[in-house]
Design a protein around this motif. Structure first.
Motif, PDB file in Angstrom:
ATOM      1  N   GLU A  49       0.812  -1.227   0.000  1.00 44.65           N
ATOM      2  CA  GLU A  49       0.000   0.000   0.000  1.00 44.65           C
ATOM      3  C   GLU A  49       0.843   1.275   0.000  1.00 44.65           C
ATOM      4  O   GLU A  49       0.368   2.323  -0.451  1.00 44.65           O
ATOM      5  CB  GLU A  49      -0.946  -0.008   1.203  1.00 44.65           C
ATOM      6  CG  GLU A  49      -1.963  -1.137   1.090  1.00 44.65           C
ATOM      7  CD  GLU A  49      -3.072  -1.097   2.122  1.00 44.65           C
ATOM      8  OE1 GLU A  49      -4.109  -1.723   1.890  1.00 44.65           O
ATOM      9  OE2 GLU A  49      -2.886  -0.462   3.187  1.00 44.65           O
ATOM     10  N   LEU A  50       2.075   1.190   0.535  1.00 48.08           N
ATOM     11  CA  LEU A  50       2.879   2.419   0.651  1.00 48.08           C
ATOM     12  C   LEU A  50       4.179   2.365  -0.145  1.00 48.08           C
ATOM     13  O   LEU A  50       4.870   3.381  -0.266  1.00 48.08           O
ATOM     14  CB  LEU A  50       3.164   2.725   2.128  1.00 48.08           C
ATOM     15  CG  LEU A  50       1.900   2.943   2.984  1.00 48.08           C
ATOM     16  CD1 LEU A  50       2.275   3.103   4.449  1.00 48.08           C
ATOM     17  CD2 LEU A  50       1.110   4.158   2.506  1.00 48.08           C
ATOM     18  N   GLY A  51       4.540   1.177  -0.628  1.00 47.19           N
ATOM     19  CA  GLY A  51       5.701   1.075  -1.509  1.00 47.19           C
ATOM     20  C   GLY A  51       7.002   0.787  -0.779  1.00 47.19           C
ATOM     21  O   GLY A  51       7.050   0.675   0.444  1.00 47.19           O
ATOM     22  N   ASP A  52       8.091   0.704  -1.585  1.00 49.59           N
ATOM     23  CA  ASP A  52       9.421   0.360  -1.057  1.00 49.59           C
ATOM     24  C   ASP A  52       9.869   1.304   0.057  1.00 49.59           C
ATOM     25  O   ASP A  52      10.559   0.912   0.981  1.00 49.59           O
ATOM     26  CB  ASP A  52      10.472   0.448  -2.169  1.00 49.59           C
ATOM     27  CG  ASP A  52      10.333  -0.694  -3.154  1.00 49.59           C
ATOM     28  OD1 ASP A  52       9.714  -1.709  -2.787  1.00 49.59           O
ATOM     29  OD2 ASP A  52      10.837  -0.545  -4.285  1.00 49.59           O
ATOM     30  N   LYS A  53       9.471   2.565  -0.080  1.00 48.76           N
ATOM     31  CA  LYS A  53       9.969   3.569   0.877  1.00 48.76           C
ATOM     32  C   LYS A  53       9.462   3.297   2.293  1.00 48.76           C
ATOM     33  O   LYS A  53      10.044   3.798   3.260  1.00 48.76           O
ATOM     34  CB  LYS A  53       9.587   4.981   0.419  1.00 48.76           C
ATOM     35  CG  LYS A  53       8.100   5.211   0.244  1.00 48.76           C
ATOM     36  CD  LYS A  53       7.848   6.549  -0.445  1.00 48.76           C
ATOM     37  CE  LYS A  53       6.377   6.951  -0.486  1.00 48.76           C
ATOM     38  NZ  LYS A  53       5.449   5.933  -0.963  1.00 48.76           N
ATOM     39  N   ALA A  54       8.399   2.482   2.435  1.00 47.75           N
ATOM     40  CA  ALA A  54       7.862   2.182   3.768  1.00 47.75           C
ATOM     41  C   ALA A  54       8.272   0.790   4.241  1.00 47.75           C
ATOM     42  O   ALA A  54       7.616   0.222   5.102  1.00 47.75           O
ATOM     43  CB  ALA A  54       6.336   2.301   3.756  1.00 47.75           C
ATOM     44  N   SER A  55       9.376   0.257   3.695  1.00 50.17           N
ATOM     45  CA  SER A  55       9.745  -1.099   4.122  1.00 50.17           C
ATOM     46  C   SER A  55      10.161  -1.075   5.596  1.00 50.17           C
ATOM     47  O   SER A  55      10.586  -0.038   6.127  1.00 50.17           O
ATOM     48  CB  SER A  55      10.865  -1.643   3.242  1.00 50.17           C
ATOM     49  OG  SER A  55      12.010  -0.874   3.402  1.00 50.17           O
ATOM     50  N   VAL A  56      10.040  -2.236   6.209  1.00 50.63           N
ATOM     51  CA  VAL A  56      10.183  -2.323   7.666  1.00 50.63           C
ATOM     52  C   VAL A  56      11.557  -1.859   8.146  1.00 50.63           C
ATOM     53  O   VAL A  56      11.673  -1.291   9.233  1.00 50.63           O
ATOM     54  CB  VAL A  56       9.896  -3.772   8.109  1.00 50.63           C
ATOM     55  CG1 VAL A  56      10.233  -3.973   9.572  1.00 50.63           C
ATOM     56  CG2 VAL A  56       8.449  -4.100   7.845  1.00 50.63           C
ATOM     57  N   ASN A  57      12.593  -2.052   7.318  1.00 49.90           N
ATOM     58  CA  ASN A  57      13.935  -1.688   7.783  1.00 49.90           C
ATOM     59  C   ASN A  57      14.231  -0.188   7.662  1.00 49.90           C
ATOM     60  O   ASN A  57      15.327   0.252   7.990  1.00 49.90           O
ATOM     61  CB  ASN A  57      15.013  -2.517   7.081  1.00 49.90           C
ATOM     62  CG  ASN A  57      14.936  -2.359   5.583  1.00 49.90           C
ATOM     63  OD1 ASN A  57      14.140  -1.548   5.100  1.00 49.90           O
ATOM     64  ND2 ASN A  57      15.736  -3.113   4.852  1.00 49.90           N
ATOM     65  N   ARG A  58      13.254   0.597   7.204  1.00 50.08           N
ATOM     66  CA  ARG A  58      13.476   2.051   7.173  1.00 50.08           C
ATOM     67  C   ARG A  58      12.224   2.814   7.627  1.00 50.08           C
ATOM     68  O   ARG A  58      11.902   3.887   7.108  1.00 50.08           O
ATOM     69  CB  ARG A  58      13.960   2.510   5.788  1.00 50.08           C
ATOM     70  CG  ARG A  58      12.989   2.312   4.640  1.00 50.08           C
ATOM     71  CD  ARG A  58      13.563   2.771   3.309  1.00 50.08           C
ATOM     72  NE  ARG A  58      14.140   4.100   3.311  1.00 50.08           N
ATOM     73  CZ  ARG A  58      13.427   5.231   3.229  1.00 50.08           C
ATOM     74  NH1 ARG A  58      12.120   5.198   3.172  1.00 50.08           N
ATOM     75  NH2 ARG A  58      14.052   6.402   3.219  1.00 50.08           N
ATOM     76  N   LEU A  59      11.587   2.263   8.644  1.00 49.05           N
ATOM     77  CA  LEU A  59      10.351   2.883   9.120  1.00 49.05           C
ATOM     78  C   LEU A  59      10.586   4.292   9.671  1.00 49.05           C
ATOM     79  O   LEU A  59       9.799   5.198   9.426  1.00 49.05           O
ATOM     80  CB  LEU A  59       9.720   2.033  10.229  1.00 49.05           C
ATOM     81  CG  LEU A  59       8.773   0.918   9.802  1.00 49.05           C
ATOM     82  CD1 LEU A  59       8.036   0.380  11.015  1.00 49.05           C
ATOM     83  CD2 LEU A  59       7.789   1.415   8.753  1.00 49.05           C
ATOM     84  N   ARG A  60      11.658   4.458  10.467  1.00 51.32           N
ATOM     85  CA  ARG A  60      11.898   5.791  11.032  1.00 51.32           C
ATOM     86  C   ARG A  60      12.112   6.817   9.920  1.00 51.32           C
ATOM     87  O   ARG A  60      11.538   7.905   9.949  1.00 51.32           O
ATOM     88  CB  ARG A  60      13.099   5.774  11.982  1.00 51.32           C
ATOM     89  CG  ARG A  60      13.425   7.173  12.524  1.00 51.32           C
ATOM     90  CD  ARG A  60      14.395   7.133  13.666  1.00 51.32           C
ATOM     91  NE  ARG A  60      13.807   6.573  14.870  1.00 51.32           N
ATOM     92  CZ  ARG A  60      13.010   7.239  15.700  1.00 51.32           C
ATOM     93  NH1 ARG A  60      12.674   8.480  15.452  1.00 51.32           N
ATOM     94  NH2 ARG A  60      12.522   6.662  16.771  1.00 51.32           N
ATOM     95  N   GLU A  61      12.928   6.452   8.920  1.00 50.88           N
ATOM     96  CA  GLU A  61      13.172   7.371   7.805  1.00 50.88           C
ATOM     97  C   GLU A  61      11.852   7.705   7.111  1.00 50.88           C
ATOM     98  O   GLU A  61      11.574   8.862   6.791  1.00 50.88           O
ATOM     99  CB  GLU A  61      14.145   6.746   6.791  1.00 50.88           C
ATOM    100  CG  GLU A  61      15.574   6.614   7.287  1.00 50.88           C
ATOM    101  CD  GLU A  61      15.829   5.310   8.053  1.00 50.88           C
ATOM    102  OE1 GLU A  61      14.853   4.687   8.526  1.00 50.88           O
ATOM    103  OE2 GLU A  61      16.999   4.932   8.199  1.00 50.88           O
TER     104      GLU A  61
END
Ligand code: FMN
Length: 206
Positions: A49-61
């Protein structure tokens, strides 16, 4: 202990990853510490739903890029859903409340029946047995009778059922407006003031 108010946030495999992200950001903006658990399908829906940018290993970013530097204020730990030895699996932990956003019908069933098959279900069970606030944000359409009954079981056990049903009288213009509305309802249920949506004043704004 961090001195911050601590909440558990569970993200499961129902549609509505944007609600989870907006809720996390809203709690981080309030300088909370979050114990975050994401189920396997929760991870998949974040990506779908949110794409690569929301992957679990970069949630804070992702949260800072999307919601701004205010999301840097709080802290969070990402816990494995398999780790039934995590602190939030125990009633002795100082986690004051939990939200499951979005909550799949599978996880709803597990909570309703006290199954504790994974950390999300166990932490929710702890909230119920300790009589702490548990906010469940279910999403499915239509709902079967077992699903409806599972919501009743959770409500009878003390959980708040806060369905993923944004309102339209606030005249939302964007998906973010809808997510703000849901996150506002959730942080309100956790005892925070907010301005994520304007208070109802008796008539629709011109
Ligand atoms: C794209 C997609 C969307 C889904 N949407 C929902 C949904 O809105 N509600 C729901 O209850 N299940 C939904 N599911 C099914 C759940 O992800 C599935 O039942 C899963 O086993 C839930 O596991 P979890 O509760 O451990 O995350 C969806 C699955 C996929 C792949």
């Amino acid at each position: 202990m961090s001195g911050k108010r601590t909440f558990a946030v569970a993200i499961t495999g129902a549609s509505g990853a944007i609600y989870a992200m907006r809720t996390m950001a809203a709690l981080l903006e309030r300088n909370c510490h979050l114990e975050v658990v994401i189920s396997d399908y929760g991870k998949r829906l974040l990506h779908d739903e949110l794409g690569d940018k929301a992957s679990v290993n970069r949630l804070r970013e992702y949260l800072v890029e999307t919601y701004g530097d205010a999301a840097k204020q709080g802290t969070f730990d990402l816990l494995s859903n398999k780790d039934l030895g995590a602190a939030i699996a125990s009633g002795s932990h100082d986690c004051e409340a939990m939200v499951i956003v979005p909550c799949s019908m599978k996880t709803l069933a597990g909570v309703a029946h006290g199954l504790s098959r994974n950390l999300v279900e166990r932490a929710a069970d702890v909230m119920l047995k300790e009589k702490r606030r548990l906010v469940i944000v279910p999403r499915e359409a239509p709902m079967s009778l077992p699903q409806l009954k599972n919501m009743v079981l959770c409500a009878e056990a003390g959980a708040m059922i806060l369905p993923a049903m944004p309102a339209f009288y606030q005249m939302p213009k964007t998906l973010d407006d809808l997510a703000d509305f849901m996150a506002g309802k959730i942080v309100s249920a956790l005892g925070f003031d907010h301005n994520l949506y304007p208070p109802w004043t008796g008539s629709v704004a011109p």
